[in-house]
Scaffold this active site. Structure first.
Site, PDB file in Angstrom:
ATOM      1  N   GLY A  40     -10.364   0.549  -3.621  1.00 45.61           N
ATOM      2  CA  GLY A  40      -9.839   1.677  -4.065  1.00 45.61           C
ATOM      3  C   GLY A  40      -9.593   3.039  -3.549  1.00 45.61           C
ATOM      4  CB  THR A  41      -8.369   4.642  -0.027  1.00 48.58           C
ATOM      5  OG1 THR A  41      -7.147   3.187  -0.014  1.00 48.58           O
ATOM      6  CG2 THR A  41      -9.450   3.955   0.280  1.00 48.58           C
ATOM      7  CG  ASN A  42      -3.208   3.441  -2.518  1.00 51.56           C
ATOM      8  OD1 ASN A  42      -2.657   3.817  -2.349  1.00 51.56           O
ATOM      9  ND2 ASN A  42      -3.362   2.782  -1.405  1.00 51.56           N
ATOM     10  CG  MET A  77      -5.785  -8.019  -3.476  1.00 45.09           C
ATOM     11  SD  MET A  77      -4.327  -8.272  -2.953  1.00 45.09           S
ATOM     12  CE  MET A  77      -4.439  -6.182  -1.570  1.00 45.09           C
ATOM     13  CG  ASN A 101       2.058  -3.959  -5.912  1.00 40.07           C
ATOM     14  OD1 ASN A 101       0.629  -3.681  -6.255  1.00 40.07           O
ATOM     15  ND2 ASN A 101       2.792  -4.630  -5.530  1.00 40.07           N
ATOM     16  CG  HIS A 150       3.889  -5.099  -0.418  1.00 41.02           C
ATOM     17  ND1 HIS A 150       3.029  -6.409  -0.766  1.00 41.02           N
ATOM     18  CD2 HIS A 150       4.617  -5.513   0.313  1.00 41.02           C
ATOM     19  CE1 HIS A 150       3.235  -6.785  -0.044  1.00 41.02           C
ATOM     20  NE2 HIS A 150       4.040  -6.764   0.684  1.00 41.02           N
TER      21      HIS A 150
END
Ligand code: GAR
Length: 226
Positions: free
Chosen positions: A27-29, A105, A122, A124
């Site tokens: 969860g760093t984003n 994921m 999303n 990627h």
């Protein structure tokens, strides 16, 4: 038949957009997006964070930022369609305008895509259409490419096949392993994802078939370089 355009938020619309963030891991984003909101870069609110894994560290990060964080157990639903129906229900209950997949994921069902058409993004860790799937960094490294990168795209029914919003490159350096390469990719992600979300929040994205047009602040088309 719809026009295939993003619902028009209007140029410079100042309404605060409500985000629903789906995670499966660290969860760093997610945390970076939360910080960008706190700093005022994004006029948005994270209405809910949902994880399909109970042990996702992103749930801890979310709660640290005072966000509503929910674990939804795929194992307690008979199939993907019913799990996704519950996801849709929770996101709609929280009046989410934009769904952000941030290290989520799991493929979403066609019904989910339809419920939020052109409102699911999303990120990627590769330059799509190269190296789709859950191991984009390792696959690029194993292939031996000299340049990889980051893609932010709208989600459609395929695996990482939706219209591209932003991309940027990351060089593969001699001696890179998955960890070192992913670390530099993360650095680019922390810039690109908030930028794409901001464009959406400002009503500056237009989806036309496979192409996403980026409107300038005055409404004119910009060249869309990250
Ligand atoms: C990110 O690098 C993201 O691009 C990738 O997972 C990582 C999640 O990191 N997503 C995919 O591979 C999706 N197929 P984070 O949990 O620290 O944000």
């Amino acid at each position: 038949m719809s026009s295939g355009r993003t619902p028009d938020a209007g140029i410079g619309a100042c309404e605060i957009r409500r985000l629903g963030v789906l995670i499966s891991g660290s969860g760093t984003n997610l945390e970076n997006i939360a910080v960008k909101i706190e700093e005022g870069y994004l006029r948005a609110r994270i209405a809910v964070v949902i994880s399909d894994r109970e042990d996702a560290y992103g749930l801890v990060r979310a709660r640290r930022h005072g966000l509503q964080a929910v674990f939804l157990d795929p194992g307690s639903f008979p199939d993907r369609v019913s799990f996704d129906r519950e996801l849709i229900r929770v996101l709609q209950e929280n009046r989410v305008d934009l769904v952000i997949l941030a290290g989520y994921m799991r493929m979403v069902s066609p019904e989910f895509v339809e419920a939020f058409r052109h409102r699911i993004m999303n990120i990627h860790p590769a330059l799509l259409p190269s190296f789709p799937g859950t191991s984009g960094v390792a696959d690029a490294l194993a292939y031996g490419v000299k340049v990889t990168g980051v893609t932010v795209h709208f989600v459609d029914e395929g695996l990482d096949t939706g219209p591209v919003i932003l991309q940027d490159t990351v060089p593969v350096l001699p001696g890179d392993d998955v960890e070192s390469l992913h670390e530099r990719i993360h650095g680019v992600e922390y810039r690109l994802y908030p930028e794409a979300i901001r464009l959406f929040c400002e009503g500056r994205l237009r989806v036309e078939g496979r192409h996403v047009r980026i409107l300038g602040e005055g409404g004119e088309e910009s060249i869309g370089l990250a």
